[in-house]
Design an enzyme around this catalytic site. Sequence first.
Site, short mmCIF file in Angstrom:
data_model
loop_
_atom_site.label_atom_id
_atom_site.label_comp_id
_atom_site.label_asym_id
_atom_site.label_seq_id
_atom_site.Cartn_x
_atom_site.Cartn_y
_atom_site.Cartn_z
N ARG A 17 0.82 -1.21 0.00
CA ARG A 17 0.00 0.00 0.00
C ARG A 17 0.85 1.27 0.00
NH1 ARG A 17 -4.82 -2.65 2.22
NH2 ARG A 17 -6.61 -1.26 2.13
N ARG A 49 -21.35 -2.46 3.63
CA ARG A 49 -20.62 -3.50 4.37
C ARG A 49 -20.60 -3.17 5.86
NH1 ARG A 49 -14.45 -4.69 2.73
NH2 ARG A 49 -14.10 -2.72 3.79
N ARG A 79 -16.93 -3.64 11.22
CA ARG A 79 -15.61 -3.02 11.05
C ARG A 79 -15.66 -1.55 11.42
NH1 ARG A 79 -12.56 -4.87 5.61
NH2 ARG A 79 -11.68 -2.80 5.94
N ARG A 108 -9.89 7.42 4.26
CA ARG A 108 -9.17 6.29 3.63
C ARG A 108 -8.91 6.57 2.14
NH1 ARG A 108 -13.08 1.62 5.31
NH2 ARG A 108 -11.71 0.26 4.13
P1 B4P Z 1 -14.06 -5.93 -0.37
O1 B4P Z 1 -13.73 -6.98 -1.35
O2 B4P Z 1 -14.25 -6.38 1.04
O3 B4P Z 1 -13.06 -4.70 -0.36
P2 B4P Z 1 -11.49 -4.51 -0.19
O4 B4P Z 1 -11.04 -3.79 -1.42
O5 B4P Z 1 -10.82 -5.82 0.13
O6 B4P Z 1 -11.41 -3.64 1.16
P3 B4P Z 1 -10.44 -2.70 1.99
O7 B4P Z 1 -9.38 -2.10 1.13
O8 B4P Z 1 -11.36 -1.78 2.69
O9 B4P Z 1 -9.82 -3.55 3.16
P4 B4P Z 1 -8.45 -4.06 3.75
O10 B4P Z 1 -8.84 -5.19 4.59
O11 B4P Z 1 -7.42 -4.31 2.69
O12 B4P Z 1 -15.40 -5.23 -0.92
C1 B4P Z 1 -16.03 -4.18 -0.21
C2 B4P Z 1 -17.53 -4.37 -0.24
O13 B4P Z 1 -18.03 -4.29 -1.59
C3 B4P Z 1 -18.01 -5.72 0.30
O14 B4P Z 1 -19.11 -5.51 1.12
C4 B4P Z 1 -18.40 -6.50 -0.96
O15 B4P Z 1 -19.47 -7.39 -0.71
C5 B4P Z 1 -18.84 -5.40 -1.91
N1 B4P Z 1 -18.56 -5.74 -3.31
C6 B4P Z 1 -17.46 -6.35 -3.80
N2 B4P Z 1 -17.54 -6.50 -5.14
C7 B4P Z 1 -18.74 -5.94 -5.51
C8 B4P Z 1 -19.42 -5.77 -6.75
N3 B4P Z 1 -18.90 -6.19 -7.91
N4 B4P Z 1 -20.61 -5.13 -6.75
C9 B4P Z 1 -21.16 -4.69 -5.61
N5 B4P Z 1 -20.58 -4.84 -4.38
C10 B4P Z 1 -19.38 -5.46 -4.34
O16 B4P Z 1 -7.84 -2.87 4.67
C11 B4P Z 1 -8.40 -2.39 5.88
C12 B4P Z 1 -7.44 -1.44 6.63
O17 B4P Z 1 -6.31 -2.18 7.16
C13 B4P Z 1 -6.78 -0.31 5.81
O18 B4P Z 1 -7.62 0.83 5.68
C14 B4P Z 1 -5.50 -0.02 6.63
O19 B4P Z 1 -5.77 0.79 7.73
C15 B4P Z 1 -5.09 -1.39 7.11
N6 B4P Z 1 -4.13 -2.02 6.19
C16 B4P Z 1 -4.37 -3.13 5.42
N7 B4P Z 1 -3.28 -3.44 4.67
C17 B4P Z 1 -2.33 -2.48 4.96
C18 B4P Z 1 -1.02 -2.23 4.48
N8 B4P Z 1 -0.44 -2.99 3.53
N9 B4P Z 1 -0.31 -1.15 4.98
C19 B4P Z 1 -0.87 -0.38 5.91
N10 B4P Z 1 -2.12 -0.54 6.41
C20 B4P Z 1 -2.85 -1.60 5.94
#
Ligand code: B4P
Length: 196
Positions: A89, A128, A134, A146
């Site tokens: 990231r 979500r 969350r 974010r």
């Molecule tokens: P998800 O699939 O859950 O989304 P994501 O991109 O994985 O999520 P995010 O970036 O927030 O999370 P992460 O855990 O990495 O989809 C979101 C929603 O959309 C769901 O409800 C899904 O059902 C829906 N959806 C999906 N596809 C769809 C479609 N086609 N149509 C309609 N709806 C749809 O990160 C969380 C936090 O952890 C970060 O903010 C940060 O603080 C920390 N973090 C994680 N990795 C880090 C790193 N490398 N460095 C520093 N901090 C980090």
Amino acid sequence: MFNLILFGPPGSGKGTQSDRLVEKYGLIHLSTGNLLREEIANKTPLGKEAKKFIDHGQLVPDEVVIGMVDSFFDRHKNVNGFLFDGFPRTVAQAQALDKLLALKKTDIASVLALEVTEQELINRLLNRGKTSGRSDDNSEDVIRKRFIVYTNETSPVADYYKKARKFKAIHGEGSVDEINAALRQAIDKAMANHKD
Ligand code: B4P
């Protein structure tokens, strides 16, 4: 090994698509978001530290995340490859990942970036937040924070992989199945061109 990064802003569907892709291609799923949430749920010192950042929509410090990825690698040796979800990231994380993979005599084969409009992302995350519990999904202010962090700290990672000619944008709106089909097409092509 075949290593893939699924890239994109918060809520772009990285987690949703990763679950299907790891099953199809036999890759190990490395989601730094999931790993951090496990640490928080287990109330470990790392989890307590990470929670302070996640609750405010900020990134967890690079050294914490990179250390966590390094120890994940130690627990997963002799695998077909990794699917990185939500990592790297920052550019510092991307550079660290290159070094860790070089130690394993491998590299990133392809970066697939899900592109979704901001309004659609906000709708998905608020939706979500109703069920996920969350802390970072239930306030529009934290969600907007974010996106700012994504623009400032994470989008330069796209340029890093564009320079390396590994970056491919994928339209991230439509049904989960349609997006999955587009991703699979790109992965099949990358696998066919990959020598490792
Ligand atoms: P998800 O699939 O859950 O989304 P994501 O991109 O994985 O999520 P995010 O970036 O927030 O999370 P992460 O855990 O990495 O989809 C979101 C929603 O959309 C769901 O409800 C899904 O059902 C829906 N959806 C999906 N596809 C769809 C479609 N086609 N149509 C309609 N709806 C749809 O990160 C969380 C936090 O952890 C970060 O903010 C940060 O603080 C920390 N973090 C994680 N990795 C880090 C790193 N490398 N460095 C520093 N901090 C980090």
